[in-house]
Write a protein that holds these residues in place. Structure first.
Motif, mmCIF file in Angstrom:
data_model
loop_
_atom_site.group_PDB
_atom_site.id
_atom_site.type_symbol
_atom_site.label_atom_id
_atom_site.label_comp_id
_atom_site.label_asym_id
_atom_site.label_seq_id
_atom_site.Cartn_x
_atom_site.Cartn_y
_atom_site.Cartn_z
ATOM 1 N N ALA A 172 32.630 50.675 35.172
ATOM 2 C CA ALA A 172 32.106 50.580 36.540
ATOM 3 C C ALA A 172 30.590 50.761 36.545
ATOM 4 O O ALA A 172 29.875 50.083 37.279
ATOM 5 C CB ALA A 172 32.763 51.626 37.428
ATOM 6 N N PHE A 173 30.096 51.667 35.716
ATOM 7 C CA PHE A 173 28.658 51.939 35.637
ATOM 8 C C PHE A 173 27.880 50.705 35.197
ATOM 9 O O PHE A 173 26.762 50.464 35.662
ATOM 10 C CB PHE A 173 28.423 53.086 34.650
ATOM 11 C CG PHE A 173 26.983 53.407 34.405
ATOM 12 C CD1 PHE A 173 26.250 54.136 35.327
ATOM 13 C CD2 PHE A 173 26.350 52.976 33.248
ATOM 14 C CE1 PHE A 173 24.905 54.434 35.102
ATOM 15 C CE2 PHE A 173 25.009 53.262 33.019
ATOM 16 C CZ PHE A 173 24.292 53.994 33.952
ATOM 17 N N THR A 174 28.483 49.897 34.325
ATOM 18 C CA THR A 174 27.789 48.729 33.785
ATOM 19 C C THR A 174 28.238 47.417 34.431
ATOM 20 O O THR A 174 27.759 46.347 34.045
ATOM 21 C CB THR A 174 28.005 48.645 32.264
ATOM 22 O OG1 THR A 174 29.390 48.823 31.962
ATOM 23 C CG2 THR A 174 27.215 49.728 31.552
ATOM 24 N N ASP A 175 29.163 47.487 35.409
ATOM 25 C CA ASP A 175 29.596 46.302 36.165
ATOM 26 C C ASP A 175 30.306 45.276 35.292
ATOM 27 O O ASP A 175 30.190 44.068 35.524
ATOM 28 C CB ASP A 175 28.397 45.644 36.865
ATOM 29 C CG ASP A 175 28.803 44.890 38.133
ATOM 30 O OD1 ASP A 175 29.815 45.263 38.747
ATOM 31 O OD2 ASP A 175 28.113 43.920 38.508
ATOM 32 N N GLU A 178 35.566 42.247 33.517
ATOM 33 C CA GLU A 178 36.684 41.932 32.633
ATOM 34 C C GLU A 178 37.245 43.201 32.003
ATOM 35 O O GLU A 178 38.468 43.362 31.883
ATOM 36 C CB GLU A 178 36.263 40.952 31.541
ATOM 37 C CG GLU A 178 35.946 39.548 32.036
ATOM 38 C CD GLU A 178 34.566 39.438 32.661
ATOM 39 O OE1 GLU A 178 33.790 40.428 32.575
ATOM 40 O OE2 GLU A 178 34.253 38.378 33.237
ATOM 41 N N CYS A 179 36.372 44.103 31.607
ATOM 42 C CA CYS A 179 36.824 45.368 31.026
ATOM 43 C C CYS A 179 37.504 46.230 32.085
ATOM 44 O O CYS A 179 38.503 46.909 31.801
ATOM 45 C CB CYS A 179 35.654 46.115 30.394
ATOM 46 S SG CYS A 179 35.041 45.355 28.868
ATOM 47 N N LEU A 180 36.985 46.216 33.304
ATOM 48 C CA LEU A 180 37.647 46.933 34.401
ATOM 49 C C LEU A 180 39.066 46.422 34.608
ATOM 50 O O LEU A 180 40.018 47.201 34.752
ATOM 51 C CB LEU A 180 36.846 46.769 35.692
ATOM 52 C CG LEU A 180 35.633 47.671 35.903
ATOM 53 C CD1 LEU A 180 34.839 47.203 37.114
ATOM 54 C CD2 LEU A 180 36.058 49.121 36.085
ATOM 55 N N LEU A 215 35.951 44.789 43.146
ATOM 56 C CA LEU A 215 37.231 44.877 42.443
ATOM 57 C C LEU A 215 37.936 46.192 42.747
ATOM 58 O O LEU A 215 39.146 46.218 43.006
ATOM 59 C CB LEU A 215 37.002 44.741 40.939
ATOM 60 C CG LEU A 215 38.244 44.907 40.052
ATOM 61 C CD1 LEU A 215 39.251 43.792 40.330
ATOM 62 C CD2 LEU A 215 37.853 44.906 38.576
ATOM 63 N N LEU A 216 37.188 47.273 42.749
ATOM 64 C CA LEU A 216 37.795 48.592 42.935
ATOM 65 C C LEU A 216 38.318 48.803 44.354
ATOM 66 O O LEU A 216 39.351 49.444 44.543
ATOM 67 C CB LEU A 216 36.786 49.683 42.565
ATOM 68 C CG LEU A 216 36.448 49.778 41.066
ATOM 69 C CD1 LEU A 216 35.244 50.682 40.848
ATOM 70 C CD2 LEU A 216 37.643 50.278 40.270
ATOM 71 N N VAL A 217 37.613 48.273 45.358
ATOM 72 C CA VAL A 217 38.075 48.475 46.736
ATOM 73 C C VAL A 217 39.132 47.457 47.137
ATOM 74 O O VAL A 217 39.952 47.718 48.025
ATOM 75 C CB VAL A 217 36.912 48.431 47.748
ATOM 76 C CG1 VAL A 217 35.918 49.538 47.458
ATOM 77 C CG2 VAL A 217 36.228 47.071 47.763
ATOM 78 N N SER A 218 39.148 46.301 46.485
ATOM 79 C CA SER A 218 40.096 45.250 46.864
ATOM 80 C C SER A 218 41.363 45.303 46.011
ATOM 81 O O SER A 218 42.434 45.668 46.498
ATOM 82 C CB SER A 218 39.435 43.873 46.745
ATOM 83 O OG SER A 218 38.323 43.779 47.599
ATOM 84 N N SER A 219 41.226 44.986 44.738
ATOM 85 C CA SER A 219 42.400 44.908 43.866
ATOM 86 C C SER A 219 42.942 46.280 43.495
ATOM 87 O O SER A 219 44.152 46.506 43.485
ATOM 88 C CB SER A 219 42.047 44.132 42.589
ATOM 89 O OG SER A 219 41.595 42.835 42.908
ATOM 90 N N ALA A 220 42.037 47.211 43.175
ATOM 91 C CA ALA A 220 42.483 48.521 42.690
ATOM 92 C C ALA A 220 42.796 49.504 43.815
ATOM 93 O O ALA A 220 43.368 50.567 43.564
ATOM 94 C CB ALA A 220 41.413 49.111 41.776
#
Length: 342
Positions: A172-175, A178-180, A215-220
């Motif tokens: 998350a820190f590096t945006d 794909e890794c997220l 990604l974090l607020v929508s999918s996760a």
């Protein structure tokens, strides 16, 4: 050392046959084998190993030739060094002065590195708690990250370092989206806080990493109401750093109006700061900067000017009448129109 550095294999053999020491070190504690590992000259490395050069000798930073080969991505040299390691009955844990293993360096620095399974198992269980998986995702090395998860199992996805940061925090820190996605696909704990109470969403919001925030607020479905150790939400952090897009992405997912109005600092703190600035202004109804006590609470002139604009547009509200609200279109009008003096 000079012969190995330049890849002059014949020279290396000639010098070795004349009794040149393979263990000689320079002022940084590096041997000829260190140089072979760093430059990737496989035949020179083989010559040194045939003459019993130690692959465990450490330089001034505690790094062995295995560290340097892994860091540089020289697969052939790394394979030769690992083969030599098989002859050692009890292989010690190979960590440098920072506690990093060769696997840490391989995952951090090399984008496309195919690592043998025995290499992973040998070097992943010890060393710095900022794990090889942390190193892989912070450098967007999705291939190495996937290989680590497949080899060692999904439990490593939620490994924490000394500051309680998970690989998801690092991604998350590096945006690195794909890794997220890879980590979340293996049940990474999206709301896990670090030692300061920050979740992955907070870390992304604070640094303006809009792809990660989305990604974090929508999918996760990251929790938006969580607060860090100083009572900041992800929205606080995005707004305080001026990351408008990240803030809007979070606002779109907020259904509870109270969250938008949640406070970070206590009223006592505000009153204390206001009183101090009021006294500095001589108590004449305005501070030395010309601000009233209410505006004197602002930490700087820009914030005070914004507060003045807000206060100028506010109307008294009776208990029976709801407070007027601005639509998003109105907000966009103010944020996109040319700035005007207040």
């Amino acid at each position: 050392m000079l012969s190995v550095l330049s890849g002059h294999t014949d020279c290396v053999y000639s010098l070795l046959n004349k009794g040149a020491s393979v263990e000689a070190k320079d002022k940084w504690g590096r041997t000829a084998l260190h140089r072979g590992a760093l430059t990737g000259h496989e035949e020179c490395v083989e010559a040194l190993l045939q003459h019993s050069a130690s692959f465990l000798v450490r330089d001034c930073k505690g790094r062995t030739p295995v560290h340097l080969a892994a860091e540089s991505g020289h697969i052939g040299v790394l394979g030769g060094l690992l083969h030599a390691a098989q002859s050692v009955e009890t292989l010690p844990v190979i960590t440098d002065n920072q506690g990093y293993t060769p696997l840490h360096w391989a995952c951090y620095n090399v984008e496309d590195l195919t690592l043998k399974q025995d290499f992973v198992i040998a070097y992943v269980t010890e060393g710095n708690s900022f794990s090889p998986l942390h190193c892989a995702v912070i450098n967007d090395n999705e291939g190495a990250a996937e290989m680590l998860i497949d080899t060692l199992g999904p439990a490593i996805v939620n490994a924490t370092d000394t500051k309680n940061r998970t690989p998801l925090h690092a991604a998350a820190f590096t945006d690195h989206v794909e890794c997220l996605q890879l980590l979340l696909g293996h049940n990474a704990q999206v709301n896990s806080p670090d030692a300061s109470g920050k979740t992955s969403l907070m870390m992304a919001a604070e640094n303006g990493q809009t792809n990660a925030v989305e990604l974090l607020v929508s999918s996760a479905k990251a929790e938006l109401t969580l607060q860090d150790a100083v009572k900041n939400t992800a929205l606080h952090l995005a707004c305080s750093k001026g990351h408008e897009t990240s803030a809007l992405l979070i606002l779109e997912k907020i259904t509870d109006r109270n969250l938008i109005n949640s406070t970070k600092r206590s009223l006592t703190d505000a009153v204390t700061r206001c009183s101090q600035k009021w006294s500095d202004g001589g108590g004449s109804g305005a501070t030395s900067e010309g601000y009233t006590p209410a505006l004197a609470c602002a930490p700087n002139k820009d914030v005070a000017d914004c507060l003045a604009l807000i206060l100028a547009t506010m109307m008294p509200v009776s208990p029976c009448n709801p407070a007027p609200s601005l639509s998003f279109s109105a907000i966009n009008h103010y944020t996109t129109s040319p700035s005007k003096s207040v």
